[in-house]
Scaffold this active site. Structure first.
Site, PDB file in Angstrom:
ATOM      1  N   ALA A 183       0.823  -1.226  -0.024  1.00 15.13           N
ATOM      2  CA  ALA A 183       0.398   0.202  -0.007  1.00 15.13           C
ATOM      3  C   ALA A 183       0.867   1.031  -0.039  1.00 15.13           C
ATOM      4  CB  ALA A 183      -0.794   0.025   1.290  1.00 15.13           C
TER       5      ALA A 183
ATOM      6  N   TYR B 103       6.328 -12.670 -14.370  1.00 16.81           N
ATOM      7  CA  TYR B 103       5.234 -11.966 -13.998  1.00 16.81           C
ATOM      8  C   TYR B 103       3.941 -12.903 -14.447  1.00 16.81           C
ATOM      9  CZ  TYR B 103       1.893  -8.157 -13.268  1.00 16.81           C
ATOM     10  OH  TYR B 103       0.885  -7.345 -12.980  1.00 16.81           O
TER      11      TYR B 103
ATOM     12  N   ALA C 285       3.710 -16.147 -14.728  1.00 20.67           N
ATOM     13  CA  ALA C 285       3.847 -17.168 -14.064  1.00 20.67           C
ATOM     14  C   ALA C 285       3.411 -17.006 -12.670  1.00 20.67           C
ATOM     15  CB  ALA C 285       5.365 -17.914 -14.078  1.00 20.67           C
ATOM     16  N   ALA C 286       3.748 -15.876 -11.946  1.00 17.29           N
ATOM     17  CA  ALA C 286       3.379 -15.405 -10.769  1.00 17.29           C
ATOM     18  C   ALA C 286       1.998 -15.215 -10.620  1.00 17.29           C
ATOM     19  CB  ALA C 286       4.349 -14.438 -10.214  1.00 17.29           C
TER      20      ALA C 286
ATOM     21  N   ILE D  19      -3.358  -0.510 -16.698  1.00 16.97           N
ATOM     22  CA  ILE D  19      -3.812   0.718 -15.891  1.00 16.97           C
ATOM     23  C   ILE D  19      -2.604   1.795 -15.710  1.00 16.97           C
ATOM     24  CG2 ILE D  19      -4.765   1.560 -13.673  1.00 16.97           C
ATOM     25  CD1 ILE D  19      -6.515  -0.431 -15.342  1.00 16.97           C
TER      26      ILE D  19
END
Length: 252
Positions: A13, A158, A160-161, A191
């Site tokens: 965050a 990325y 795969a994760a 985004i």
């Protein structure tokens, strides 16, 4: 307010990334109290974020550390319990972006991506679920990606994760549903956040050409999905699902 009085733990965050900062803001506006994990962000920026969120009437606790480490994940959940007595919502946002072709990727690149984008969710769930079972309520939301469903050049690690995160979500949903705990994924399309600044211009052009809705999304268009899945009765019947605000990039 859809989340009034709920206790939400959010990983990744940090104030430095628009995607990450947006989720706690959306939850605070809906009345949730927050425990926020961050790592390597400017402490002054995090203090500013805390004050901003408290302006909506939320209690906010900051917890710094690398969430892919077991002791950090455990401390994050224990901090929520010590301060609020429960964990209602766990939102796993922590992630990194390090685009590389497979032939240029090191084992360290691969392992680090899985640690941050997949293992961290395993750890936070491992420590949060026992409390959710006791209270007979929980909402777990994992941030995946449409790349997990479609694939992308320079994103083998990325993809795969994030695909692992979807599989993890489905299996955990089956384990904990009997305790009134839901587990879901959000798999956004591209985004406009600071993370997009690290992708190559070639990748961006290619991605834009693939989108059914020919533009990149804005953060405020993703946040309602995270609120929806966490809220009652809105998200009550959703579990093991992957919701895709992805501009038509993946259709299932």
């Amino acid at each position: 307010m859809k989340l009034k009085g709920k206790i939400a733990v959010i990983t990744g965050a940090g104030a430095g990334y628009g995607m990450s900062r947006g989720f706690p803001t959306a939850y605070a506006k809906e009345g949730a109290n927050l425990v926020l994990n961050y790592y390597r962000d400017d402490p002054d920026m995090m203090d500013e974020l805390k004050k901003e969120l408290e302006g909506y009437g939320s209690r906010v606790i900051l917890a710094e550390g690398d969430i892919s480490k077991p002791e950090v994940a455990q401390n994050l959940i224990e901090t929520a319990i010590e301060n609020f007595g429960r964990v209602d919502i766990l939102l796993n946002v922590a992630g990194i972006s390090n685009p590389k072709l497979l032939v240029d990727m090191t084992l360290e690149d691969w392992n680090r991506m899985l640690e941050v984008d997949l293992t961290s969710a395993f750890l936070t769930c491992k420590y949060a679920v026992p409390y959710m079972i006791k209270q007979k309520f929980g909402r777990i939301i994992n941030l995946s990606s449409q790349i997990a469903q479609k694939g992308s050049v320079e994103h083998c690690h990325y993809g795969a994760a994030k695909a692992g995160l979807i599989g993890f979500t489905k299996s955990l949903a089956r384990e904990v549903g009997q305790y009134n705990i839901t587990v879901n994924c959000i798999a956004p399309g591209p985004i406009e956040t600071q993370l997009m600044g690290v992708v190559s211009p070639e990748w961006r052009r290619q991605k834009e050409s693939e989108l059914v809705l020919p533009r990149f999304g804005e953060l405020e268009e993703i946040l309602p999905t995270a609120v929806f899945l966490a809220a009652e009765p809105d998200g009550n019947l959703y579990t093991g699902q992957t919701l895709g605000p992805n501009l038509g990039d993946v259709m299932i």
